[in-house]
Design an enzyme around this catalytic site. Structure first.
Site, PDB file in Angstrom:
ATOM      1  CB  THR A 130      -0.909   0.004   1.241  1.00  4.92           C
ATOM      2  OG1 THR A 130      -0.098  -0.206   2.422  1.00  4.92           O
ATOM      3  CG2 THR A 130      -1.948  -1.104   1.166  1.00  4.92           C
ATOM      4  CD  GLU A 131       4.735  -0.371   1.237  1.00  3.44           C
ATOM      5  OE1 GLU A 131       5.302  -1.122   2.050  1.00  3.44           O
ATOM      6  OE2 GLU A 131       3.973  -0.789   0.330  1.00  3.44           O
ATOM      7  CB  VAL A 132       2.621   3.646  -4.539  1.00  5.99           C
ATOM      8  CG1 VAL A 132       4.020   3.133  -4.835  1.00  5.99           C
ATOM      9  CG2 VAL A 132       1.566   2.581  -4.810  1.00  5.99           C
TER      10      VAL A 132
END
Length: 257
Positions: A130-132
Site C-alpha cells: 500500500t505504500e505508493v
C-alpha cells in the site's frame, strides 16, 4: 508476560514468536519491533530451537508500520531503523523460519512473510503493497519481497497497491500454501515437522547455499559445491545421518516427543 506485545515460547524444538498487538492490527510499533528483534535473537541463540514459527493473535497478521508513530515529521526514519535488522534476522537465520497467517498482511507485514523460508496462510487472507497510495516507497521490504515474486507481478502490485488474495500469493511466490482456516494448524505442523527432521548444521548450510551468488563459471560453481558436499559427507552430522539411515532409526538431532 501479559504486558508483552510479542510472546515467546519453545515446545518440542519449535520457538513460537507471537505478535500480540491486535488493537492496532499488529502494526510494527517501536515497542513491538524491539520485542520481535529480541525474541528472534533468543531463538537464534538457543541450541534447543530447531524451527522458528512466526504467529499472531487477532484477525490480522501484521498491518505494516505503525503510521501513528511514523506520522511525526520530525522523525522521518521513525518506524524504519530497526526493521532492516528484523528482516535480516529472519532472512539469514540459521534455523528455518515459518510464517503462519490466519489473516491479512500489508506493507511491512508482507516483508516479514517474504523473509520467512516457508509461509502458510488461510485462503481468505489478503495482501497489498500500500505504500505508493500513501506517497511512500516499498523500499525496505523490496529487499526480501523481490527475490520471492515473479517480476511482472512485482511491478504490477508494487506500482498499483492493489489488494490480492492468498491464491494469487501462492501463484507469484509469496506463499508456499493457502488452506482453509480449519486446516491451518495442521499445515503449519506439517512444515515444522518436516523441517525438524533436517540436520541443524545441514539446514543452516543449505540456507546459506540458497542465498549465495553463484560463480559465473560453471566449473568453479561445481568445485565450490563439491567441496561443500564432501565436507558434510565426512562431517559428524552427515555420518550420524548415514548411520541412522542404515540402522533404520531417527538421527540423534530429531526432537523427541
Amino acid at each position: 508476560m501479559a504486558d508483552e506485545l510479542v510472546h515467546y515460547t519453545v515446545d518440542k524444538g519449535v520457538a513460537r514468536i507471537t505478535l500480540d498487538s491486535p488493537h492496532n492490527r499488529n502494526a510494527l510499533s517501536a515497542r513491538l519491533r524491539r520485542e520481535l528483534r529480541d525474541h528472534l535473537a533468543a531463538a537464534a541463540g538457543d541450541d534447543g530451537v530447531r524451527v522458528i514459527l512466526l504467529d499472531h493473535t487477532g484477525p490480522v497478521f501484521c498491518a505494516g508500520m505503525d503510521l501513528k508513530e511514523a506520522g511525526d515529521p520530525n522523525s522521518s526514519t521513525a518506524g524504519v531503523n530497526e526493521f532492516p535488522e528484523i528482516l535480516t534476522q529472519i532472512w539469514t537465520s540459521a534455523k528455518p523460519v515459518v510464517a503462519k497467517l490466519a489473516g491479512p498482511a500489508r506493507a511491512g507485514g508482507v516483508g516479514i512473510v517474504a523473509a520467512a523460508d516457508i509461509a502458510v496462510a488461510v485462503d481468505s487472507a489478503t495482501f497489498a503493497f500500500t505504500e505508493v497510495r500513501l506517497g511512500l516507497v516499498p523500499a525496505v521490504i523490496s529487499v526480501t519481497v523481490l527475490p520471492r515474486l515473479l517480476p511482472r507481478a512485482a511491478h504490477e502490485l508494487f506500482l498499483t497497491g492493489e489488494k490480492f488474495d492468498a491464491r494469487r500469493a501462492v501463484e507469484i511466490g509469496l506463499l508456499n500454501s493457502a488452506v482453509a482456516a480449519e486446516a491451518l494448524d495442521a499445515e503449519v505442523d506439517r512444515y515444522t515437522g518436516m523441517l525438524a527432521l533436517g540436520g541443524p548444521t545441514a539446514l543452516a548450510a543449505t540456507k546459506d547455499m540458497l542465498r549465495r551468488t553463484r560463480a559465473a563459471d560453471l566449473a568453479d560453481d561445481f568445485g565450490d559445491m563439491l567441496e561443500l558436499s564432501a565436507g558434510f559427507f565426512a562431517g559428524d552430522e552427515g555420518q550420524e545421518g548415514i548411520r541412522a539411515f542404515a540402522e533404520k532409526r531417527p538421527p540423534a538431532w530429531v526432537p523427541n516427543g
